[in-house]
Design an enzyme around this catalytic site. Sequence first.
Site, PDB file in Angstrom:
ATOM      1  N   GLU A 238      -3.432  -0.024  -8.961  1.00 48.30           N
ATOM      2  CA  GLU A 238      -2.471   0.961  -9.347  1.00 48.30           C
ATOM      3  C   GLU A 238      -1.280   0.066  -9.438  1.00 48.30           C
ATOM      4  OE1 GLU A 238      -1.693   4.948  -6.637  1.00 48.30           O
ATOM      5  OE2 GLU A 238      -1.787   3.101  -5.646  1.00 48.30           O
TER       6      GLU A 238
ATOM      7  N   HIS B 230      -1.143  -2.813  -7.083  1.00 49.35           N
ATOM      8  CA  HIS B 230      -1.649  -2.331  -5.773  1.00 49.35           C
ATOM      9  C   HIS B 230      -3.154  -2.376  -6.037  1.00 49.35           C
ATOM     10  CE1 HIS B 230      -3.165   0.826  -2.769  1.00 49.35           C
ATOM     11  NE2 HIS B 230      -3.299  -0.512  -2.119  1.00 49.35           N
TER      12      HIS B 230
ATOM     13  N   ASN C 281      -2.732   6.264  -1.549  1.00 51.24           N
ATOM     14  CA  ASN C 281      -2.655   6.478  -0.072  1.00 51.24           C
ATOM     15  C   ASN C 281      -1.935   7.830   0.235  1.00 51.24           C
ATOM     16  OD1 ASN C 281      -3.990   4.072   0.999  1.00 51.24           O
ATOM     17  ND2 ASN C 281      -2.473   2.691   0.195  1.00 51.24           N
TER      18      ASN C 281
ATOM     19  N   SER D   4       0.729  -1.228   0.001  1.00 52.83           N
ATOM     20  CA  SER D   4      -0.036  -0.053   0.074  1.00 52.83           C
ATOM     21  C   SER D   4       0.805   1.104   0.009  1.00 52.83           C
ATOM     22  CB  SER D   4      -0.925  -0.028   1.211  1.00 52.83           C
ATOM     23  OG  SER D   4      -1.793  -1.013   1.331  1.00 52.83           O
TER      24      SER D   4
END
Length: 288
Positions: A150, A138, A188, A117
Amino acid sequence: MSRVAVVGAGTLGNGIAHVFAQAGWDTALVDVSREALDRALKTIGSNLDRQMKKGTVSAEQKEQTLGRIKAGTKLDGAAQADFVVEAATENPDVKYKIFRELDAAAPAAAILASNTSSIPITNIAAQTKRAPQVIGMHFMNPVPVMQLVEVIRGLETSDATTARTLEIAKALGKTPVEVNDAPGFVSNRVLMPMINEAMFCVMEGVATPEAVDTVMKLGMNHPVGPLALADLIGLDVCLAIMEVLHHDLGDDKYRPCPLLRQYVAAGWLGKKVGHGFYEYDPQGQRKG
């Protein structure tokens, strides 16, 4: 026949195994815990049942999907894999150890992807002798439902590795978005400070969790409030990501909220344990 090894049978790992197997890949699901593997297979079965009720999967497709998944506690599955996805806990030391072991176990031509992450892919790739074949992949939670993947290029990730990973994500029915390597990537780096700030609002008595989430849902058109989303992600995971952002970017705007640290210390990790910013029943439904 394409073969994938998924390392880590937690919430994201079992979802990743699910979508690969459903797309026709022979799937090795690996975890150090047999109990975690049993839970993962049960969860995949339940999610396939949910898809059957919606009419998106037939009974035959469910059985075929489950039949393609082989669960085990050793990395033997990686020895035959064309593609590997690591989905272990968000801890750099754990991931680095896994990648050193995968580098030794997987075929020389295999691509090694991490579902991290927040940890830079370049750092992970440095643990191997195949940095051009290491990439970030991701997935979002819940994996069978969420469209975004991602795809993160490390400093040495090759064009061929990137192209193949993008191709695989599309074949899984996902929408890949390519980004460059940086702590937290895009998802994130933007999301976690918002969640963290929502926690400060609660800690400082600005508003209750319900009020904060309602403001964001109704005022900003978010489908889920930031604190309910934090509970879904896992407060321990949120803390780990904030610590990576704070350490690697060196800016105090990424300082983890003390209330987040307190909840994690108390074992209030969110939906998976029944208690976070909200309380949940054994079926994962929010109480009250």
